[in-house]
Design a protein around this motif. Structure first.
Motif, mmCIF file in Angstrom:
data_model
loop_
_atom_site.group_PDB
_atom_site.id
_atom_site.type_symbol
_atom_site.label_atom_id
_atom_site.label_comp_id
_atom_site.label_asym_id
_atom_site.label_seq_id
_atom_site.Cartn_x
_atom_site.Cartn_y
_atom_site.Cartn_z
ATOM 1 N N LYS A 185 12.322 -11.354 -77.412
ATOM 2 C CA LYS A 185 12.507 -11.528 -75.961
ATOM 3 C C LYS A 185 13.172 -12.851 -75.617
ATOM 4 O O LYS A 185 13.731 -13.005 -74.537
ATOM 5 C CB LYS A 185 11.154 -11.453 -75.249
ATOM 6 C CG LYS A 185 10.668 -10.038 -75.099
ATOM 7 C CD LYS A 185 9.436 -9.963 -74.206
ATOM 8 C CE LYS A 185 8.849 -8.569 -74.260
ATOM 9 N NZ LYS A 185 7.381 -8.573 -74.114
ATOM 10 N N PHE A 186 13.078 -13.797 -76.523
ATOM 11 C CA PHE A 186 13.640 -15.128 -76.257
ATOM 12 C C PHE A 186 15.095 -15.221 -76.716
ATOM 13 O O PHE A 186 15.795 -16.155 -76.363
ATOM 14 C CB PHE A 186 12.812 -16.201 -76.962
ATOM 15 C CG PHE A 186 11.379 -16.265 -76.502
ATOM 16 C CD1 PHE A 186 11.023 -17.082 -75.429
ATOM 17 C CD2 PHE A 186 10.387 -15.523 -77.120
ATOM 18 C CE1 PHE A 186 9.696 -17.150 -74.997
ATOM 19 C CE2 PHE A 186 9.069 -15.583 -76.696
ATOM 20 C CZ PHE A 186 8.723 -16.395 -75.632
ATOM 21 N N LYS A 187 15.485 -14.274 -77.578
ATOM 22 C CA LYS A 187 16.847 -14.260 -78.121
ATOM 23 C C LYS A 187 17.210 -15.560 -78.843
ATOM 24 O O LYS A 187 18.360 -15.984 -78.871
ATOM 25 C CB LYS A 187 17.890 -13.947 -77.023
ATOM 26 C CG LYS A 187 17.771 -12.552 -76.433
ATOM 27 C CD LYS A 187 18.216 -11.476 -77.425
ATOM 28 C CE LYS A 187 18.086 -10.064 -76.865
ATOM 29 N NZ LYS A 187 16.740 -9.478 -77.044
ATOM 30 N N ARG A 188 16.187 -16.227 -79.360
ATOM 31 C CA ARG A 188 16.411 -17.391 -80.228
ATOM 32 C C ARG A 188 15.194 -17.511 -81.140
ATOM 33 O O ARG A 188 14.103 -17.074 -80.769
ATOM 34 C CB ARG A 188 16.598 -18.672 -79.409
ATOM 35 C CG ARG A 188 15.368 -19.080 -78.638
ATOM 36 C CD ARG A 188 15.598 -20.339 -77.804
ATOM 37 N NE ARG A 188 14.506 -20.559 -76.872
ATOM 38 C CZ ARG A 188 13.369 -21.174 -77.162
ATOM 39 N NH1 ARG A 188 13.169 -21.660 -78.357
ATOM 40 N NH2 ARG A 188 12.412 -21.311 -76.254
ATOM 41 N N PRO A 189 15.384 -18.084 -82.332
ATOM 42 C CA PRO A 189 14.247 -18.172 -83.252
ATOM 43 C C PRO A 189 13.175 -19.120 -82.734
ATOM 44 O O PRO A 189 13.458 -20.274 -82.431
ATOM 45 C CB PRO A 189 14.862 -18.708 -84.545
ATOM 46 C CG PRO A 189 16.273 -19.066 -84.258
ATOM 47 C CD PRO A 189 16.635 -18.609 -82.900
ATOM 48 N N MET A 190 11.947 -18.626 -82.639
ATOM 49 C CA MET A 190 10.863 -19.428 -82.068
ATOM 50 C C MET A 190 10.249 -20.396 -83.068
ATOM 51 O O MET A 190 9.518 -21.300 -82.696
ATOM 52 C CB MET A 190 9.771 -18.523 -81.497
ATOM 53 C CG MET A 190 10.241 -17.685 -80.319
ATOM 54 S SD MET A 190 10.851 -18.690 -78.941
ATOM 55 C CE MET A 190 9.317 -19.252 -78.227
ATOM 56 N N TRP A 191 10.506 -20.200 -84.347
ATOM 57 C CA TRP A 191 10.104 -21.189 -85.357
ATOM 58 C C TRP A 191 11.008 -21.032 -86.582
ATOM 59 O O TRP A 191 11.578 -19.978 -86.800
ATOM 60 C CB TRP A 191 8.624 -21.078 -85.734
ATOM 61 C CG TRP A 191 8.163 -19.776 -86.315
ATOM 62 C CD1 TRP A 191 8.155 -19.417 -87.634
ATOM 63 C CD2 TRP A 191 7.606 -18.651 -85.597
ATOM 64 N NE1 TRP A 191 7.630 -18.149 -87.778
ATOM 65 C CE2 TRP A 191 7.284 -17.655 -86.545
ATOM 66 C CE3 TRP A 191 7.339 -18.398 -84.242
ATOM 67 C CZ2 TRP A 191 6.715 -16.423 -86.185
ATOM 68 C CZ3 TRP A 191 6.782 -17.172 -83.902
ATOM 69 C CH2 TRP A 191 6.469 -16.210 -84.859
ATOM 70 N N PRO A 192 11.133 -22.107 -87.349
ATOM 71 C CA PRO A 192 11.978 -22.041 -88.543
ATOM 72 C C PRO A 192 11.257 -21.288 -89.669
ATOM 73 O O PRO A 192 10.050 -21.437 -89.821
ATOM 74 C CB PRO A 192 12.172 -23.513 -88.929
ATOM 75 C CG PRO A 192 10.999 -24.223 -88.348
ATOM 76 C CD PRO A 192 10.523 -23.444 -87.160
ATOM 77 N N VAL A 193 11.972 -20.474 -90.395
ATOM 78 C CA VAL A 193 11.401 -19.813 -91.570
ATOM 79 C C VAL A 193 12.227 -20.201 -92.795
ATOM 80 O O VAL A 193 13.394 -19.836 -92.898
ATOM 81 C CB VAL A 193 11.384 -18.271 -91.410
ATOM 82 C CG1 VAL A 193 10.924 -17.608 -92.712
ATOM 83 C CG2 VAL A 193 10.469 -17.854 -90.269
ATOM 84 N N LEU A 194 11.619 -20.967 -93.675
ATOM 85 C CA LEU A 194 12.265 -21.254 -94.948
ATOM 86 C C LEU A 194 12.104 -20.015 -95.830
ATOM 87 O O LEU A 194 11.179 -19.230 -95.627
ATOM 88 C CB LEU A 194 11.614 -22.469 -95.620
ATOM 89 C CG LEU A 194 11.648 -23.765 -94.814
ATOM 90 C CD1 LEU A 194 10.976 -24.888 -95.588
ATOM 91 C CD2 LEU A 194 13.071 -24.146 -94.432
ATOM 92 N N THR A 195 13.017 -19.832 -96.794
ATOM 93 C CA THR A 195 12.949 -18.640 -97.642
ATOM 94 C C THR A 195 12.990 -19.024 -99.121
ATOM 95 O O THR A 195 13.172 -20.195 -99.451
ATOM 96 C CB THR A 195 14.091 -17.668 -97.291
ATOM 97 O OG1 THR A 195 15.297 -18.406 -97.108
ATOM 98 C CG2 THR A 195 13.790 -16.885 -96.029
ATOM 99 N N GLY A 196 12.815 -18.017 -99.959
ATOM 100 C CA GLY A 196 12.761 -18.254 -101.407
ATOM 101 C C GLY A 196 11.418 -17.854 -101.993
ATOM 102 O O GLY A 196 11.137 -18.139 -103.149
ATOM 103 N N ARG A 197 10.579 -17.193 -101.178
ATOM 104 C CA ARG A 197 9.290 -16.699 -101.694
ATOM 105 C C ARG A 197 9.532 -15.574 -102.680
ATOM 106 O O ARG A 197 10.455 -14.785 -102.505
ATOM 107 C CB ARG A 197 8.427 -16.135 -100.536
ATOM 108 C CG ARG A 197 7.990 -17.139 -99.501
ATOM 109 C CD ARG A 197 7.354 -16.429 -98.287
ATOM 110 N NE ARG A 197 7.177 -17.374 -97.185
ATOM 111 C CZ ARG A 197 8.151 -17.794 -96.405
ATOM 112 N NH1 ARG A 197 9.370 -17.323 -96.558
ATOM 113 N NH2 ARG A 197 7.920 -18.669 -95.439
ATOM 114 N N LYS A 198 8.673 -15.481 -103.690
ATOM 115 C CA LYS A 198 8.665 -14.315 -104.558
ATOM 116 C C LYS A 198 7.435 -13.481 -104.210
ATOM 117 O O LYS A 198 6.504 -13.975 -103.553
ATOM 118 C CB LYS A 198 8.627 -14.739 -106.027
ATOM 119 C CG LYS A 198 9.787 -15.639 -106.444
ATOM 120 C CD LYS A 198 11.138 -14.958 -106.365
ATOM 121 C CE LYS A 198 11.633 -14.352 -107.654
ATOM 122 N NZ LYS A 198 11.421 -15.150 -108.853
#
Ligand code: HEM
Ligand SMILES: *[C@@H]1O[C@H](CO)[C@@H](O)[C@H](O)[C@H]1NC(C)=O
Ligand SMILES: *[C@@H]1O[C@H](CO)[C@@H](O)[C@H](O)[C@H]1NC(C)=O
Ligand SMILES: *[C@@H]1O[C@H](CO)[C@@H](O)[C@H](O)[C@H]1NC(C)=O
Ligand SMILES: CC(=O)N[C@H]1CO[C@H](CO)[C@@H](O)[C@@H]1O
Length: 325
Positions: free
Chosen positions: A135-148
């Protein structure tokens, strides 16, 4: 040799003491080279699904939380039980979890583009963020990636890791502390209850015979308690749903904290945030939308890093319900 052992011992100590495993190896845009469209595919599919189902943002946010609190954010919550072992998701507490099919749909779209590259744990973390952000059309928090993805999911590991709705402040502080989350995080993340629904069994103990004294929990607003009793009588229907943030249960806002200060927090765990001076002060501050969004973002980033598997640990599951053969 002796120095090496000392180093090993002290680094084990440091890991234990500071939860240093949290987040090691995660980064921004981990799939930039290996699957450049991954995050956009997750977002696009999640937004499509969220537009069609207003319950989804709460389902996915809760699923991500349950994943992270039991064995870290390793998609163990998505694994099905097997012939020989009962999985996290089939622990009693978790029977009301939802959103599994949607994660499968997102995963299969990502697999079409880059087979075997993107983990279910990352997809869940991204999808939870994107669904709430729709609904905000923008990321509400950062998500780092690279999880296994992990290979183990045990129902027996849920109790003692995941708080129950009747938890008091001390218990919550302790359980969050075990995950490297402090009181700031506890209060901010409890704000997730600004969206979603609960079943009567999660709070029925507050309405009748609270602590064996025959009445309503005195810390619960009396008018609100009467309303809840109508929805959830002593012999309630197990499929009745009650909104957790009455005026705005589909809107991700700071209204949860306003409710809380009117003694309308639905669970004892919610209400307990007012029983400690520090958490009560934070909860007051987070009534302010700007403060809530920025605190929540910070704490979600921390939650999304709990005990993650990275590098050569774990695997990239082909199907989120099953470990690879
Ligand atoms: C502080 C300890 C917490 C406790 C004791 C707790 C407990 C619960 C319970 C009992 C429900 C209702 C489930 C049902 O009856 O169907 C619920 C719903 C929910 N929880 Fe929590 N929770 C906690 C923290 C969190 C956190 C940290 C998050 C996410 C960051 C979260 C997100 C949600 C969401 C979104 C729902 C609504 C689910 C839906 O509508 O499908 N909770 N929680
Ligand atoms: C995602 O959606 C945007 C906007 O509709 C579109 O421009 C983009 O091509 C889509 N990307 C992918 C990878 O699906
Ligand atoms: C996993 O288990 C759930 C719940 O028992 C079931 O509904 C679902 O069909 C199973 N998924 C697969 C892919 O077998
Ligand atoms: C709810 O109650 C009905 C009827 O008593 C029962 O068949 C059903 O399995 C229950 N559902 C859950 C999720 O406990
Ligand atoms: C469907 C449902 O709510 N099942 C269980 C969830 O957890 C509570 C608390 O442990 C159980 O009482 C419910 O039966």
């Amino acid at each position: 040799m002796r120095a090496a052992i000392l180093l090993l011992v002290s680094s084990l100590f440091l890991y234990g003491a500071f939860g240093a495993r949290n987040g090691h190896g995660l980064m921004k845009d981990f799939y930039k080279e290996s699957c450049p469209n991954a995050e956009m595919i997750v977002r696009n599919v999640t937004w499509k699904l969220t537009a069609a189902d207003q319950f989804l943002q709460a389902d996915l946010l809760r699923l991500h939380y349950h994943d992270c609190f039991v064995r870290g954010c390793d998609a163990s919550i998505l694994l099905n039980s097997t012939k020989t072992s009962v999985a996290e998701r089939d622990q009693d507490l978790n029977l009301s979890l939802d959103g599994f099919n949607e994660i499968d749909e997102i995963k299969s779209e990502v697999e079409k583009e880059c087979p075997g590259i993107v983990s279910c744990a990352d997809i869940l973390a991204l999808a939870a963020r994107d669904s709430v952000s729709f609904k905000f059309k923008r990321p509400m928090w950062p998500v780092l990636t690279g999880r296994k993805d992990g290979k183990i999911s045990l129902a027996s590991e849920v109790p003692g890791n995941l708080p129950v709705p009747s938890s008091d402040f001390k218990t919550l502080e302790q359980l969050f502390g075990k995950k490297g989350l402090n009181v700031n995080d506890l209060v901010a993340l409890s704000g997730a209850h600004t969206i979603g629904h609960a079943h009567c069994d999660a709070f029925i103990n507050r309405l009748f015979n609270f602590k064996g004294k025959g009445g309503v929990d005195p810390t619960l607003d009396a008018t609100y308690a009467a309303l809840l009793k109508k929805k959830c009588p002593k012999h309630f229907k197990n499929d009745t749903l009650v909104v957790m943030d009455p005026q705005s249960s589909f809107i991700f806002d700071s209204h949860y904290f306003k409710n809380l200060y009117q003694n309308k927090g639905l669970f004892q765990s919610d209400a307990s945030l007012l029983t400690n001076a520090k958490s009560a002060m934070i909860a007051k501050l987070l009534q302010e939308p700007k403060e809530f969004f920025s605190h929540f973002a910070k704490s979600m980033k921390k939650m999304g890093s709990i005990e993650v598997l990275t590098g050569f640990e774990g695997e990239i599951r082909k199907q989120c319900h099953f470990v690879n053969h």
